[in-house]
Motif scaffolding. Structure first.
Motif, PDB file in Angstrom:
ATOM      1  N   GLN A  80       0.832  -1.211   0.000  1.00  0.00           N
ATOM      2  CA  GLN A  80       0.000   0.000   0.000  1.00  0.00           C
ATOM      3  C   GLN A  80       0.860   1.252   0.000  1.00  0.00           C
ATOM      4  OE1 GLN A  80      -2.396  -0.926   3.448  1.00  0.00           O
ATOM      5  NE2 GLN A  80      -4.034  -1.802   2.200  1.00  0.00           N
ATOM      6  N   ARG A  81       1.942   1.233   0.739  1.00  0.00           N
ATOM      7  CA  ARG A  81       2.847   2.389   0.749  1.00  0.00           C
ATOM      8  C   ARG A  81       3.491   2.592  -0.624  1.00  0.00           C
ATOM      9  NH1 ARG A  81       5.855   1.989   6.674  1.00  0.00           N
ATOM     10  NH2 ARG A  81       3.996   2.539   7.876  1.00  0.00           N
ATOM     11  N   ALA A  82       3.865   1.498  -1.277  1.00  0.00           N
ATOM     12  CA  ALA A  82       4.458   1.598  -2.613  1.00  0.00           C
ATOM     13  C   ALA A  82       3.447   2.168  -3.601  1.00  0.00           C
ATOM     14  CB  ALA A  82       4.949   0.224  -3.080  1.00  0.00           C
ATOM     15  N   GLN A  83       2.209   1.703  -3.523  1.00  0.00           N
ATOM     16  CA  GLN A  83       1.168   2.207  -4.414  1.00  0.00           C
ATOM     17  C   GLN A  83       0.871   3.678  -4.133  1.00  0.00           C
ATOM     18  OE1 GLN A  83      -1.665  -0.867  -3.497  1.00  0.00           O
ATOM     19  NE2 GLN A  83      -1.223  -1.978  -5.384  1.00  0.00           N
ATOM     20  N   ASP A  84       0.854   4.060  -2.863  1.00  0.00           N
ATOM     21  CA  ASP A  84       0.655   5.476  -2.523  1.00  0.00           C
ATOM     22  C   ASP A  84       1.813   6.322  -3.050  1.00  0.00           C
ATOM     23  OD1 ASP A  84      -1.695   4.826  -1.200  1.00  0.00           O
ATOM     24  OD2 ASP A  84      -0.824   4.966   0.819  1.00  0.00           O
ATOM     25  N   ASP A  85       3.030   5.789  -2.936  1.00  0.00           N
ATOM     26  CA  ASP A  85       4.210   6.515  -3.391  1.00  0.00           C
ATOM     27  C   ASP A  85       4.160   6.744  -4.903  1.00  0.00           C
ATOM     28  OD1 ASP A  85       6.821   7.711  -3.259  1.00  0.00           O
ATOM     29  OD2 ASP A  85       7.695   5.785  -3.844  1.00  0.00           O
ATOM     30  N   VAL A  86       3.849   5.714  -5.674  1.00  0.00           N
ATOM     31  CA  VAL A  86       3.808   5.880  -7.126  1.00  0.00           C
ATOM     32  C   VAL A  86       2.642   6.781  -7.531  1.00  0.00           C
ATOM     33  CG1 VAL A  86       2.445   3.850  -7.818  1.00  0.00           C
ATOM     34  CG2 VAL A  86       4.226   4.725  -9.325  1.00  0.00           C
ATOM     35  N   ALA A  87       1.521   6.699  -6.825  1.00  0.00           N
ATOM     36  CA  ALA A  87       0.389   7.585  -7.126  1.00  0.00           C
ATOM     37  C   ALA A  87       0.789   9.042  -6.898  1.00  0.00           C
ATOM     38  CB  ALA A  87      -0.826   7.217  -6.284  1.00  0.00           C
ATOM     39  N   MET A  88       1.556   9.302  -5.835  1.00  0.00           N
ATOM     40  CA  MET A  88       2.014  10.662  -5.559  1.00  0.00           C
ATOM     41  C   MET A  88       2.969  11.139  -6.666  1.00  0.00           C
ATOM     42  SD  MET A  88       3.660  12.262  -2.066  1.00  0.00           S
ATOM     43  CE  MET A  88       4.982  11.087  -2.048  1.00  0.00           C
ATOM     44  N   GLN A  89       3.836  10.254  -7.129  1.00  0.00           N
ATOM     45  CA  GLN A  89       4.747  10.617  -8.215  1.00  0.00           C
ATOM     46  C   GLN A  89       3.971  10.955  -9.490  1.00  0.00           C
ATOM     47  OE1 GLN A  89       7.995   7.820  -8.869  1.00  0.00           O
ATOM     48  NE2 GLN A  89       7.885   7.227  -6.713  1.00  0.00           N
ATOM     49  N   VAL A  90       2.974  10.143  -9.792  1.00  0.00           N
ATOM     50  CA  VAL A  90       2.162  10.393 -10.987  1.00  0.00           C
ATOM     51  C   VAL A  90       1.398  11.700 -10.828  1.00  0.00           C
ATOM     52  CG1 VAL A  90       0.222   9.539 -12.370  1.00  0.00           C
ATOM     53  CG2 VAL A  90       2.040   7.972 -11.670  1.00  0.00           C
ATOM     54  N   ASP A  91       0.881  11.961  -9.618  1.00  0.00           N
ATOM     55  CA  ASP A  91       0.195  13.234  -9.355  1.00  0.00           C
ATOM     56  C   ASP A  91       1.121  14.406  -9.658  1.00  0.00           C
ATOM     57  OD1 ASP A  91      -2.145  12.048  -8.506  1.00  0.00           O
ATOM     58  OD2 ASP A  91      -1.763  12.344  -6.371  1.00  0.00           O
ATOM     59  N   GLU A  92       2.362  14.298  -9.205  1.00  0.00           N
ATOM     60  CA  GLU A  92       3.324  15.377  -9.433  1.00  0.00           C
ATOM     61  C   GLU A  92       3.605  15.560 -10.926  1.00  0.00           C
ATOM     62  OE1 GLU A  92       6.715  14.415  -7.004  1.00  0.00           O
ATOM     63  OE2 GLU A  92       5.612  14.800  -5.151  1.00  0.00           O
ATOM     64  N   ILE A  93       3.742  14.464 -11.640  1.00  0.00           N
ATOM     65  CA  ILE A  93       3.979  14.539 -13.084  1.00  0.00           C
ATOM     66  C   ILE A  93       2.789  15.191 -13.766  1.00  0.00           C
ATOM     67  CG2 ILE A  93       4.228  13.180 -15.201  1.00  0.00           C
ATOM     68  CD1 ILE A  93       5.778  11.097 -13.453  1.00  0.00           C
ATOM     69  N   MET A  94       1.587  14.740 -13.433  1.00  0.00           N
ATOM     70  CA  MET A  94       0.380  15.247 -14.074  1.00  0.00           C
ATOM     71  C   MET A  94       0.136  16.706 -13.708  1.00  0.00           C
ATOM     72  SD  MET A  94      -0.731  12.769 -15.898  1.00  0.00           S
ATOM     73  CE  MET A  94      -2.402  13.169 -16.297  1.00  0.00           C
ATOM     74  N   THR A  95       0.296  17.057 -12.446  1.00  0.00           N
ATOM     75  CA  THR A  95       0.060  18.428 -12.006  1.00  0.00           C
ATOM     76  C   THR A  95       1.055  19.369 -12.661  1.00  0.00           C
ATOM     77  OG1 THR A  95      -0.866  17.685  -9.912  1.00  0.00           O
ATOM     78  CG2 THR A  95      -0.097  19.955 -10.005  1.00  0.00           C
ATOM     79  N   GLY A  96       2.288  18.933 -12.786  1.00  0.00           N
ATOM     80  CA  GLY A  96       3.314  19.757 -13.420  1.00  0.00           C
ATOM     81  C   GLY A  96       3.042  19.981 -14.894  1.00  0.00           C
ATOM     82  N   THR A  97       2.321  19.071 -15.506  1.00  0.00           N
ATOM     83  CA  THR A  97       2.070  19.160 -16.945  1.00  0.00           C
ATOM     84  C   THR A  97       0.683  19.691 -17.261  1.00  0.00           C
ATOM     85  OG1 THR A  97       3.557  17.338 -17.344  1.00  0.00           O
ATOM     86  CG2 THR A  97       2.005  17.854 -19.094  1.00  0.00           C
TER      87      THR A  97
END
Length: 140
Positions: A80-97
């Motif tokens: 669950q922590r790994a999935q939360d971590d990757v979701a946060m990374q994707v959020d950052e990528i998407m928000t930045g773009t």
């Protein structure tokens, strides 16, 4: 009165092409995102890709001393922590773009989320181009 400028179509087409190119870059960035999670004092480590699929599970020798229930809980917690971590990374990528519209959680909840977003964007561009073409033909 004709308010259509042929340059508009060229400009919109160029913008659409730039946005599609950026969308492909974005997809590439998301495809390589890896989230990591740990539990049981680092004895259980898990990695997950942007789809949420687990890509690695590492159990340290000491983790094998845990009873089966505690080990299962630790694996689940690390995942669950790994999935939360990757979701946060994707959020950052998407928000930045794209801004704050789409989140990594949206993508993880819909395995084809990025494809759907890209398709929706393509439809929007196509609709705008059709509307401009109709205005060009009938400028009333």
């Amino acid at each position: 009165m004709n308010d259509f400028d042929p340059g508009d179509l060229e400009r919109i087409t160029a913008q659409a092409e730039q946005m599609l190119a950026r969308a492909e870059e974005l997809k590439s960035e998301i495809d390589v995102a890896v989230g990591r999670g740990e539990a049981a004092d680092g004895q259980v480590r898990v990695a997950a890709g942007a789809s949420g699929r687990l890509t690695e599970v590492v159990l340290a020798p000491r983790a094998m001393r845990l009873d089966s229930q505690k080990l299962a809980e630790a694996v689940l917690e690390a995942a669950q922590r790994a999935q939360d971590d990757v979701a946060m990374q994707v959020d950052e990528i998407m928000t930045g773009t794209l801004g704050a519209g789409m989140t990594g959680a949206d993508l993880l909840n819909d395995s084809d989320g990025f494809g759907n977003a890209l398709e929706s964007f393509g439809q929007s561009v196509e609709e705008r181009l059709q509307a401009m073409e109709e205005r060009r033909r009938d400028p009333r």
